[in-house]
Design a protein around this motif. Structure first.
Motif, PDB file in Angstrom:
ATOM      1  N   MET A   1       3.512  -0.892  -9.892  1.00  0.00           N
ATOM      2  CA  MET A   1       2.125  -0.437  -9.067  1.00  0.00           C
ATOM      3  C   MET A   1       2.928   0.929  -8.152  1.00  0.00           C
ATOM      4  O   MET A   1       2.293   1.696  -7.894  1.00  0.00           O
ATOM      5  CB  MET A   1       1.395  -1.332  -8.351  1.00  0.00           C
ATOM      6  CG  MET A   1      -0.144  -1.583  -8.752  1.00  0.00           C
ATOM      7  SD  MET A   1      -0.663  -2.748  -7.584  1.00  0.00           S
ATOM      8  CE  MET A   1       0.173  -3.021  -5.993  1.00  0.00           C
ATOM      9  N   VAL A   2       4.101   0.508  -7.402  1.00  0.00           N
ATOM     10  CA  VAL A   2       4.437   1.539  -6.198  1.00  0.00           C
ATOM     11  C   VAL A   2       4.746   2.685  -6.849  1.00  0.00           C
ATOM     12  O   VAL A   2       5.003   4.045  -6.887  1.00  0.00           O
ATOM     13  CB  VAL A   2       5.690   0.696  -5.906  1.00  0.00           C
ATOM     14  CG1 VAL A   2       5.946   1.907  -4.619  1.00  0.00           C
ATOM     15  CG2 VAL A   2       4.969  -0.146  -4.608  1.00  0.00           C
ATOM     16  N   ARG A   3       6.404   2.077  -8.680  1.00  0.00           N
ATOM     17  CA  ARG A   3       6.399   3.871  -9.007  1.00  0.00           C
ATOM     18  C   ARG A   3       5.230   4.239  -9.536  1.00  0.00           C
ATOM     19  O   ARG A   3       5.613   5.617  -9.465  1.00  0.00           O
ATOM     20  CB  ARG A   3       7.260   2.992  -9.871  1.00  0.00           C
ATOM     21  CG  ARG A   3       7.650   4.345 -11.493  1.00  0.00           C
ATOM     22  CD  ARG A   3       8.814   3.786 -11.849  1.00  0.00           C
ATOM     23  NE  ARG A   3       9.702   3.070 -11.482  1.00  0.00           N
ATOM     24  CZ  ARG A   3      11.107   3.084 -11.341  1.00  0.00           C
ATOM     25  NH1 ARG A   3      11.253   5.025 -11.193  1.00  0.00           N
ATOM     26  NH2 ARG A   3      11.946   3.277 -10.279  1.00  0.00           N
ATOM     27  N   GLU A   4       4.203   3.536  -9.715  1.00  0.00           N
ATOM     28  CA  GLU A   4       3.638   4.702 -10.713  1.00  0.00           C
ATOM     29  C   GLU A   4       2.117   5.050  -9.975  1.00  0.00           C
ATOM     30  O   GLU A   4       2.266   6.499  -9.603  1.00  0.00           O
ATOM     31  CB  GLU A   4       2.549   3.438 -11.314  1.00  0.00           C
ATOM     32  CG  GLU A   4       0.973   3.934 -12.039  1.00  0.00           C
ATOM     33  CD  GLU A   4       1.049   2.628 -12.478  1.00  0.00           C
ATOM     34  OE1 GLU A   4      -1.143   2.895 -12.398  1.00  0.00           O
ATOM     35  OE2 GLU A   4       0.960   1.980 -13.519  1.00  0.00           O
ATOM     36  N   LYS A   5       2.240   4.235  -8.680  1.00  0.00           N
ATOM     37  CA  LYS A   5       1.401   5.871  -7.449  1.00  0.00           C
ATOM     38  C   LYS A   5       2.414   6.973  -6.896  1.00  0.00           C
ATOM     39  O   LYS A   5       1.644   8.426  -7.250  1.00  0.00           O
ATOM     40  CB  LYS A   5       0.983   4.736  -6.431  1.00  0.00           C
ATOM     41  CG  LYS A   5       0.742   5.027  -5.696  1.00  0.00           C
ATOM     42  CD  LYS A   5      -0.777   6.104  -6.147  1.00  0.00           C
ATOM     43  CE  LYS A   5      -2.179   6.313  -5.317  1.00  0.00           C
ATOM     44  NZ  LYS A   5      -3.183   6.534  -5.777  1.00  0.00           N
ATOM     45  N   LEU A   6       4.164   6.206  -7.013  1.00  0.00           N
ATOM     46  CA  LEU A   6       4.535   7.535  -6.222  1.00  0.00           C
ATOM     47  C   LEU A   6       4.656   8.642  -7.281  1.00  0.00           C
ATOM     48  O   LEU A   6       4.762   9.571  -7.629  1.00  0.00           O
ATOM     49  CB  LEU A   6       6.202   7.732  -6.048  1.00  0.00           C
ATOM     50  CG  LEU A   6       6.501   6.106  -4.788  1.00  0.00           C
ATOM     51  CD1 LEU A   6       7.670   5.858  -4.703  1.00  0.00           C
ATOM     52  CD2 LEU A   6       5.552   7.128  -3.526  1.00  0.00           C
ATOM     53  N   GLU A   7       5.103   8.330  -8.959  1.00  0.00           N
ATOM     54  CA  GLU A   7       5.495   8.983  -9.660  1.00  0.00           C
ATOM     55  C   GLU A   7       3.491  10.004  -9.815  1.00  0.00           C
ATOM     56  O   GLU A   7       3.603  11.008  -9.989  1.00  0.00           O
ATOM     57  CB  GLU A   7       4.995   8.133 -11.301  1.00  0.00           C
ATOM     58  CG  GLU A   7       6.133   8.399 -10.691  1.00  0.00           C
ATOM     59  CD  GLU A   7       6.133   7.517 -12.318  1.00  0.00           C
ATOM     60  OE1 GLU A   7       5.597   7.164 -13.241  1.00  0.00           O
ATOM     61  OE2 GLU A   7       8.022   6.889 -12.672  1.00  0.00           O
ATOM     62  N   ASP A   8       2.098   9.394  -9.221  1.00  0.00           N
ATOM     63  CA  ASP A   8       0.938  10.131  -9.750  1.00  0.00           C
ATOM     64  C   ASP A   8       1.095  11.453  -8.383  1.00  0.00           C
ATOM     65  O   ASP A   8       0.287  12.035  -8.309  1.00  0.00           O
ATOM     66  CB  ASP A   8       0.405   9.175  -8.993  1.00  0.00           C
ATOM     67  CG  ASP A   8      -0.310   8.305 -10.158  1.00  0.00           C
ATOM     68  OD1 ASP A   8       0.187   8.056 -11.332  1.00  0.00           O
ATOM     69  OD2 ASP A   8      -0.769   7.560  -9.981  1.00  0.00           O
ATOM     70  N   TRP A   9       1.648  11.005  -7.184  1.00  0.00           N
ATOM     71  CA  TRP A   9       1.958  11.903  -6.220  1.00  0.00           C
ATOM     72  C   TRP A   9       2.931  12.595  -6.290  1.00  0.00           C
ATOM     73  O   TRP A   9       3.467  13.418  -5.190  1.00  0.00           O
ATOM     74  CB  TRP A   9       2.691  10.995  -4.667  1.00  0.00           C
ATOM     75  CG  TRP A   9       0.865  10.443  -3.904  1.00  0.00           C
ATOM     76  CD1 TRP A   9       0.026  10.339  -4.561  1.00  0.00           C
ATOM     77  CD2 TRP A   9       1.128   9.222  -3.266  1.00  0.00           C
ATOM     78  NE1 TRP A   9      -1.015   9.954  -3.976  1.00  0.00           N
ATOM     79  CE2 TRP A   9      -0.178   8.444  -2.552  1.00  0.00           C
ATOM     80  CE3 TRP A   9       1.888   8.245  -2.865  1.00  0.00           C
ATOM     81  CZ2 TRP A   9      -0.986   7.710  -2.340  1.00  0.00           C
ATOM     82  CZ3 TRP A   9       1.384   7.547  -2.003  1.00  0.00           C
ATOM     83  CH2 TRP A   9      -0.023   7.202  -1.497  1.00  0.00           C
ATOM     84  N   GLY A  10       4.006  12.709  -7.186  1.00  0.00           N
ATOM     85  CA  GLY A  10       4.876  12.960  -7.894  1.00  0.00           C
ATOM     86  C   GLY A  10       6.427  12.871  -6.350  1.00  0.00           C
ATOM     87  O   GLY A  10       7.315  13.977  -6.205  1.00  0.00           O
TER      88      GLY A  10
END
Length: 113
Positions: A1-10
């Protein structure tokens, strides 16, 4: 979940440290806190990522230095080493442990030793 959100934020470069910090804090909330446990990620325009883990308990986390033979007790020490700041906030529903991760900072090599 954390990795996915950080990828969304670049923010790919912050993924390793963020996942480790969140993992340690969520584990502590589940082991020593009380339900409900929640996670919130906040970012301050490419300078800071704040991870907040809340639970229904009111017990304070203890930063300690585990011995070489200890199997546990390193979680908050790692959080303290990997973050710019961390702390605890209390309210009627429980507590929130927050950790501020400086974006673009490198992981200190001595953390791995």
């Amino acid at each position: 979940m954390v990795r996915e959100k950080l990828e969304d934020w670049g923010l790919h470069e912050a993924a390793f440290v963020s996942e480790l910090v969140v993992s340690e804090l969520v584990t502590n909330a589940i082991r020593y806190g009380r339900p409900p446990v929640s996670l919130r990620l906040l970012r301050d325009v490419d300078r800071t990522l704040i991870c907040e883990i809340s639970d229904g308990g009111h017990t304070s986390p203890n930063l300690r230095h585990a011995g070489d033979e200890d199997e546990g007790g390193r979680g908050l020490f790692l959080v303290a080493q990997l973050t710019a700041m961390w702390g605890t906030r209390y309210d009627r529903q429980g507590k929130t442990i927050w950790a501020e991760i400086g974006l673009g900072q490198e992981v200190p090599l001595d953390v791995y030793l």
